[in-house]
Design an enzyme around this catalytic site. Structure first.
Site, short mmCIF file in Angstrom:
data_model
loop_
_atom_site.label_atom_id
_atom_site.label_comp_id
_atom_site.label_asym_id
_atom_site.label_seq_id
_atom_site.Cartn_x
_atom_site.Cartn_y
_atom_site.Cartn_z
N LYS A 185 0.90 -1.17 0.00
CA LYS A 185 0.00 0.00 0.00
C LYS A 185 0.93 1.21 0.00
O LYS A 185 1.63 1.48 0.97
CB LYS A 185 -0.88 -0.06 1.25
N GLY A 242 4.37 3.18 10.93
CA GLY A 242 3.62 4.44 10.87
C GLY A 242 3.09 4.81 12.25
O GLY A 242 3.70 4.48 13.27
N SER A 243 1.94 5.45 12.24
CA SER A 243 1.41 6.01 13.49
C SER A 243 0.72 4.94 14.34
O SER A 243 0.30 3.89 13.84
CB SER A 243 0.40 7.10 13.15
N GLY A 246 -2.89 4.43 13.06
CA GLY A 246 -2.99 3.59 11.86
C GLY A 246 -2.69 2.13 12.19
O GLY A 246 -3.42 1.22 11.78
N GLY A 247 -1.62 1.90 12.93
CA GLY A 247 -1.24 0.53 13.28
C GLY A 247 -2.32 -0.16 14.08
O GLY A 247 -2.68 -1.31 13.81
N GLU A 266 5.10 -1.33 13.62
CA GLU A 266 6.06 -0.51 14.37
C GLU A 266 5.47 0.87 14.42
O GLU A 266 5.24 1.49 13.40
CB GLU A 266 7.42 -0.48 13.66
N CYS A 303 11.26 7.75 14.37
CA CYS A 303 10.55 7.02 15.42
C CYS A 303 11.45 6.87 16.64
O CYS A 303 10.98 6.51 17.71
CB CYS A 303 10.11 5.67 14.91
N GLU A 393 3.62 10.75 21.91
CA GLU A 393 4.66 11.20 20.99
C GLU A 393 4.22 12.47 20.26
O GLU A 393 3.08 12.57 19.81
CB GLU A 393 4.91 10.10 19.96
P1 NAP Z 1 0.51 6.88 9.13
O1 NAP Z 1 -0.29 8.09 9.00
O2 NAP Z 1 0.06 5.90 10.16
O3 NAP Z 1 0.48 6.19 7.67
C1 NAP Z 1 1.10 4.94 7.41
C2 NAP Z 1 0.29 4.20 6.34
O4 NAP Z 1 -0.87 3.63 6.93
C3 NAP Z 1 -0.20 5.05 5.19
O5 NAP Z 1 -0.19 4.29 4.00
C4 NAP Z 1 -1.61 5.37 5.58
O6 NAP Z 1 -2.35 5.65 4.43
C5 NAP Z 1 -2.06 4.10 6.28
N1 NAP Z 1 -3.05 4.31 7.33
C6 NAP Z 1 -2.96 5.21 8.34
N2 NAP Z 1 -4.02 5.09 9.15
C7 NAP Z 1 -4.79 4.09 8.64
C8 NAP Z 1 -6.03 3.50 9.03
N3 NAP Z 1 -6.69 3.92 10.12
N4 NAP Z 1 -6.52 2.50 8.30
C9 NAP Z 1 -5.88 2.08 7.20
N5 NAP Z 1 -4.70 2.59 6.77
C10 NAP Z 1 -4.17 3.59 7.49
O7 NAP Z 1 2.01 7.17 9.47
P2 NAP Z 1 3.13 8.09 8.74
O8 NAP Z 1 2.50 9.35 8.28
O9 NAP Z 1 3.84 7.33 7.73
O10 NAP Z 1 4.25 8.34 9.83
C11 NAP Z 1 4.15 9.11 10.98
C12 NAP Z 1 4.15 8.22 12.21
O11 NAP Z 1 4.88 7.00 11.98
C13 NAP Z 1 4.80 8.81 13.42
O12 NAP Z 1 3.93 8.71 14.51
C14 NAP Z 1 6.06 7.97 13.69
O13 NAP Z 1 6.49 7.84 14.97
C15 NAP Z 1 5.69 6.67 13.12
N6 NAP Z 1 6.87 5.95 12.65
C16 NAP Z 1 7.25 4.82 13.29
C17 NAP Z 1 8.37 4.13 12.89
C18 NAP Z 1 8.77 2.87 13.61
O14 NAP Z 1 9.68 2.19 13.22
N7 NAP Z 1 8.13 2.51 14.68
C19 NAP Z 1 9.10 4.57 11.80
C20 NAP Z 1 8.70 5.71 11.15
C21 NAP Z 1 7.56 6.40 11.58
P3 NAP Z 1 -3.76 6.39 4.41
O15 NAP Z 1 -3.61 7.62 5.25
O16 NAP Z 1 -3.95 6.66 2.96
O17 NAP Z 1 -4.78 5.45 4.95
#
Ligand code: NAP
Length: 528
Positions: A185, A242-243, A246-247, A266, A303, A393
């Site tokens: 995705k 990601g967030s 989302g996770g 993660e 992260c 965070e």
């Molecule tokens: P994100 O907004 O969660 O998006 C990640 C992916 O998931 C996108 O493709 C998004 O696409 C999808 N998504 C998000 N919410 C969803 C939902 N409710 N249902 C289905 N799909 C969903 O994260 P991001 O913008 O990439 O990154 C920011 C966050 O990632 C920060 O909080 C950061 O700490 C965390 N992060 C963690 C790590 C780690 O290793 N733990 C590494 C990097 C970043 P759509 O919005 O199109 O649905």
């Protein structure tokens, strides 16, 4: 190489354009749109999964050497396109060229590391317990086991690592190495960048003679596409970076399927840094300098960024505020992340217990100054709500100092933290009782504990643990960085009393692949 694409998604080796809602590729440095992209829909998911299921049957016939060679080709193809995709990624993410050059090397490097792992063979954890017909009261059967592929894996990359956690990032490499097709995705924050990685994959599949259904890139924005992908019955596992929101949403969807599947997510982390009294007395200034660089690095969009600093009341917060105010502002990855940071800062500003030492709300949210806040440990620890609020965070260049009146208070803060990817300790007296107590408190709450350093920067190696107890990740034992990440995307078969010639080569008596196996509880490469 022809990189003049007019479509944005790829299914079964064909470029396609989704028929869903459109979204824009955005340049955060110029704050303007670059291109319009159409989201894929459920029919695209079905098409991609049908091809992936067919591809899996072919992948199951490939040897470890075939998969290793395919991964090496894939790494070559990525490197061959870097002059094309780095400028595009710079525009879509605001990340500087040097950082993206480094990330390209990390991305191809981790794919090559998986190639080496697969060729070496021990990842399959082949184990053999030989029969003992004379055992009493019942004879012991011959039982052998090894890891096998799992099935199509859905991969969700993150916005902040467009390559290393992107379309062909660590999750994709781990899943492919274990012999699984992947359905990616695409992250809506860098859709044009993602296309280059699909192009690299297409070339690698062609050159290696691998089935086109091994890979799909489904671009989309809005949560529907990702949610429907995880619901599809042919998806057998999910890799997500990601967030937390989302996770967690995807974990819940996966748990509610008729056949629940694992979501290796993660997510966010505040990465607490504990400064023990003697380190504070000996080297406040150096620690403050190091922390300032770590907080500001990548505009705080890591992260592993240190979001919580716990120490005794001291001059350190003022020193740190000074060094942070000297850092040049970076660019946030997209307007959504920039707005989320501003609203988190506004919440903190409205709380009279939080004192801003530098930064704060910004007129330029896409290039914000670094913010440092301070709170008394007693206020941080006031009740469960306060702990939860101040443990959230803030993704961006921002950190909160918790000022403690005593070492007991510092330990109390540690005891009340939830799961984190990392925790850092600055200590000079390794024999002190509080240090021992702190380590005991942190081990069950953290994936990686660092001594006298800074948490940003994650080495890609076998021993890395990039994961932590929830909410840092969904499975504390799983790592999304390093070759151990392959263990998330495997299944396992045991073979009882099988004729030798029917066993997989990995488990045959002669050990024709020469791999390391656990034979009757002893590691060995020798034939039986
Ligand atoms: P994100 O907004 O969660 O998006 C990640 C992916 O998931 C996108 O493709 C998004 O696409 C999808 N998504 C998000 N919410 C969803 C939902 N409710 N249902 C289905 N799909 C969903 O994260 P991001 O913008 O990439 O990154 C920011 C966050 O990632 C920060 O909080 C950061 O700490 C965390 N992060 C963690 C790590 C780690 O290793 N733990 C590494 C990097 C970043 P759509 O919005 O199109 O649905």
């Amino acid at each position: 190489m022809n990189t003049a694409f007019d479509k944005h998604s790829m299914i079964a080796g064909q470029w396609v354009e989704g028929k869903g809602q459109t979204f824009e590729s955005w340049d955060p440095s110029k704050n303007q749109a670059i291109a319009t992209v159409s989201s894929c829909t459920i029919s695209d998911i079905k098409h991609a999964l049908a091809a992936a299921v067919d591809a899996k049957k072919v992948l199951d016939t490939k040897s470890s050497a075939d998969i290793a060679s395919f991964l090496q080709t894939l790494a070559d193809e990525i490197e061959a396109l870097k002059a094309d995709f780095i400028p595009v990624a710079m525009a879509e993410t605001g990340l500087p060229e040097a950082r993206l050059q480094g990330e390209t090397g990390r991305t191809s490097g981790q794919i090559r590391a998986f190639a080496t792992l697969v060729a070496e063979g021990s990842w399959q954890q082949a184990s053999i317990d030989t029969a003992d017909a004379k055992r009493q009261p019942v004879p012991k059967p011959d039982v052998r086991a090894m890891n096998i592929s799992l099935g199509p894996v859905a991969v969700f990359g993150a916005s902040n690592f467009p390559f290393a956690f992107g379309t062909l990032g660590g999750d994709s490499a781990a899943a492919l190495a274990a012999g699984n097709p992947i359905i990616v995705k695409g992250h809506p924050s860098h859709p044009l960048t993602s296309r280059y990685f699909a192009q690299a994959m297409l070339s690698a599949l062609e050159k290696s003679g691998f089935p086109m259904g091994t890979f799909a890139l489904l671009q989309g924005s809005g949560h529907e596409l990702g949610s429907e992908l995880v619901k599809h019955p042919d998806i057998k596992a999910v890799g997500f970076t990601g967030s937390l929101g989302g996770g967690r949403a995807l974990m819940d969807i996966a748990a509610n399927r008729d056949e629940p599947i694992p979501v290796y997510a993660e997510m966010g982390s505040i990465n607490p840094v504990f400064i023990m009294p003697e380190a504070l007395a000996n080297r406040s200034d150096a620690i403050a300098q190091g922390l300032a660089s770590s907080i500001a690095m990548g505009c705080g969009q890591f992260c592993t960024s240190p979001g919580l600093i716990v120490c005794l009341q001291s001059e350190l917060p003022q020193l740190l505020a000074q060094y942070l105010s000297e850092q040049s502002p970076g660019t946030m990855l997209n307007p959504g992340i920039a707005d989320a940071m501003q609203s988190a800062l506004a919440n903190r500003q409205s709380n009279h217990q939080v004192q801003f030492l530098t930064g704060g709300l910004s007129d330029t949210p896409l290039t914000p100054p670094a913010s440092l806040m301070q709170i008394r440990a007693a206020d941080f620890l006031a009740n469960g709500e306060a702990i939860a609020e101040f443990s959230e965070e803030i993704f961006g260049p921002a950190s909160l100092v918790v000022s403690c009146e005593s070492v007991d208070e510092l330990l109390n803060v540690a005891e009340n933290l939830s799961g984190n990817l990392t925790a850092t300790i600055h200590a000079d007296d390794y024999q002190s009782t509080p240090l021992t107590q702190l380590l005991t408190l942190l081990k069950p709450r953290t994936g990686r504990i660092l001594f006298n350093g800074y948490p940003t920067g994650v080495e890609v190696c076998q021993s890395m643990q990039h994961g932590g107890p929830y909410p840092a990740s969904s499975f504390a034992h799983a790592s999304s960085v390093g070759t151990a990440a392959i263990n998330r995307f495997v299944s396992r078969n045991a073979y009882q009393n099988w004729p030798d010639e029917l066993l997989p080569a990995e488990l045959q008596n002669a050990n024709p692949l020469g791999i390391l196996r656990l034979v009757d509880n002893h590691y060995s490469r020798t034939a039986l």
